[in-house]
Motif scaffolding. Sequence first.
Motif, PDB file in Angstrom:
ATOM      1  N   SER A   1     -37.493  17.186  39.007  1.00 13.24           N
ATOM      2  CA  SER A   1     -38.358  17.702  37.930  1.00 13.24           C
ATOM      3  C   SER A   1     -37.473  16.695  36.267  1.00 13.24           C
ATOM      4  N   TYR A   2     -38.912  15.892  36.200  1.00  8.89           N
ATOM      5  CA  TYR A   2     -38.228  14.965  34.611  1.00  8.89           C
ATOM      6  C   TYR A   2     -39.051  15.425  32.779  1.00  8.89           C
ATOM      7  N   LYS A   3     -38.722  16.187  32.440  1.00  5.45           N
ATOM      8  CA  LYS A   3     -39.155  16.217  31.390  1.00  5.45           C
ATOM      9  C   LYS A   3     -38.974  15.654  30.165  1.00  5.45           C
ATOM     10  N   ASN A   4     -39.621  14.989  29.833  1.00  9.91           N
ATOM     11  CA  ASN A   4     -39.198  13.723  28.466  1.00  9.91           C
ATOM     12  C   ASN A   4     -39.626  14.344  27.169  1.00  9.91           C
ATOM     13  N   LYS A   5     -39.329  15.564  26.377  1.00  9.45           N
ATOM     14  CA  LYS A   5     -40.854  15.533  25.324  1.00  9.45           C
ATOM     15  C   LYS A   5     -41.512  14.544  24.289  1.00  9.45           C
ATOM     16  N   LEU A   6     -39.996  13.984  23.891  1.00 11.07           N
ATOM     17  CA  LEU A   6     -40.110  12.788  23.165  1.00 11.07           C
ATOM     18  C   LEU A   6     -41.301  11.559  23.689  1.00 11.07           C
ATOM     19  N   ALA A   7     -41.357  11.469  24.989  1.00 11.92           N
ATOM     20  CA  ALA A   7     -42.266  10.498  25.786  1.00 11.92           C
ATOM     21  C   ALA A   7     -43.166  11.228  25.763  1.00 11.92           C
ATOM     22  N   GLY A   8     -43.431  12.961  25.893  1.00 16.65           N
ATOM     23  CA  GLY A   8     -44.959  13.288  26.496  1.00 16.65           C
ATOM     24  C   GLY A   8     -44.913  13.381  27.678  1.00 16.65           C
ATOM     25  N   LEU A   9     -43.658  13.293  28.669  1.00 14.70           N
ATOM     26  CA  LEU A   9     -43.352  13.665  29.999  1.00 14.70           C
ATOM     27  C   LEU A   9     -43.258  14.783  30.609  1.00 14.70           C
ATOM     28  N   ASN A  10     -43.997  15.357  31.535  1.00 18.28           N
ATOM     29  CA  ASN A  10     -43.818  16.376  32.406  1.00 18.28           C
ATOM     30  C   ASN A  10     -43.468  16.345  33.832  1.00 18.28           C
ATOM     31  N   LEU A  11     -43.178  15.591  35.100  1.00 14.28           N
ATOM     32  CA  LEU A  11     -43.474  15.003  35.749  1.00 14.28           C
ATOM     33  C   LEU A  11     -42.385  16.453  36.346  1.00 14.28           C
ATOM     34  N   GLU A  12     -43.328  16.026  37.908  1.00 15.30           N
ATOM     35  CA  GLU A  12     -42.088  16.891  38.979  1.00 15.30           C
ATOM     36  C   GLU A  12     -42.979  16.579  40.353  1.00 15.30           C
ATOM     37  N   GLY A  13     -41.861  16.535  41.814  1.00 14.35           N
ATOM     38  CA  GLY A  13     -41.706  15.680  43.219  1.00 14.35           C
ATOM     39  C   GLY A  13     -42.167  14.838  43.241  1.00 14.35           C
TER      40      GLY A  13
ATOM     41  N   PHE B   1     -39.313  11.832  40.538  1.00 17.74           N
ATOM     42  CA  PHE B   1     -38.041  10.603  41.604  1.00 17.74           C
ATOM     43  C   PHE B   1     -38.683   9.901  41.559  1.00 17.74           C
ATOM     44  N   ASN B   2     -40.210   8.863  41.300  1.00 17.78           N
ATOM     45  CA  ASN B   2     -39.805   7.882  40.954  1.00 17.78           C
ATOM     46  C   ASN B   2     -39.391   6.959  39.188  1.00 17.78           C
ATOM     47  N   LYS B   3     -39.729   7.685  38.591  1.00 18.86           N
ATOM     48  CA  LYS B   3     -38.655   8.088  37.364  1.00 18.86           C
ATOM     49  C   LYS B   3     -37.364   8.243  37.161  1.00 18.86           C
ATOM     50  N   LEU B   4     -37.149   9.116  38.542  1.00 19.78           N
ATOM     51  CA  LEU B   4     -35.420   9.270  38.310  1.00 19.78           C
ATOM     52  C   LEU B   4     -35.204   8.064  38.967  1.00 19.78           C
ATOM     53  N   ASP B   5     -35.067   7.411  39.957  1.00 19.64           N
ATOM     54  CA  ASP B   5     -34.938   6.339  40.354  1.00 19.64           C
ATOM     55  C   ASP B   5     -35.036   4.972  39.761  1.00 19.64           C
ATOM     56  N   LYS B   6     -35.429   5.113  38.742  1.00 17.41           N
ATOM     57  CA  LYS B   6     -35.372   4.516  37.591  1.00 17.41           C
ATOM     58  C   LYS B   6     -33.732   4.448  37.065  1.00 17.41           C
ATOM     59  N   LEU B   7     -34.058   6.012  36.301  1.00 17.28           N
ATOM     60  CA  LEU B   7     -32.925   6.219  35.621  1.00 17.28           C
ATOM     61  C   LEU B   7     -31.778   5.635  36.196  1.00 17.28           C
ATOM     62  N   PHE B   8     -30.975   6.265  37.483  1.00 17.25           N
ATOM     63  CA  PHE B   8     -30.128   6.473  38.649  1.00 17.25           C
ATOM     64  C   PHE B   8     -29.678   5.128  38.797  1.00 17.25           C
ATOM     65  N   MET B   9     -30.208   4.440  39.369  1.00 20.35           N
ATOM     66  CA  MET B   9     -29.984   2.902  38.635  1.00 20.35           C
ATOM     67  C   MET B   9     -29.333   1.849  37.897  1.00 20.35           C
TER      68      MET B   9
END
Length: 160
Positions: free
Chosen positions: A89-101, A105-113
């Motif tokens: 799960s990825y929640k970023n209130k500043l960017a208005g994002l609330n992602l699941e599944g 995973f796709n957003k976290l891949d960018k972060l982790f890389m």
Amino acid sequence: MRNTLRTAMFLLFAVLILGACGNSNKDVGKGPDKPLQQDNTLSVKTDVEGGSLDSGKGYGFDKFDLEIEVDGQEVVDVQYAVAKSHSASYKNKLAGLNLEGTEAFNKLDKLFMDINLTKDMAKQDVIDKIMKWFGLDTYTRFELEVDFDDGTKLDIDESK
């Protein structure tokens, strides 16, 4: 004579066609029952001490739990777990994002890389990289828990 010539030409034509279509198994490795090339064997090198992105075991960790508060308000809440639940799960209130599944995973891949987190990194380097990635200058609370593949853990709980 004309019929003889036609018959001779027809037989010559038939012999040429049949000869071109024939199947000769004289060549080694060719023919309908033999493969044209040998199957290659794939070998994989694995790390003995836990996983890493290079060894094909993911990002080097199987749990990543991050919470960042700014002015006492939670602005970032990220959870990634593959060992037990394979969830994100990825929640970023500043960017208005609330992602699941999958989207998470796709957003976290960018972060982790981008942050390329390792167990040997200094805690302040980890904080700086993550804060930069989220575009944050300051925080009131920064909490991070990471379980690396080799069993080591990274726990950061900083308050300002």
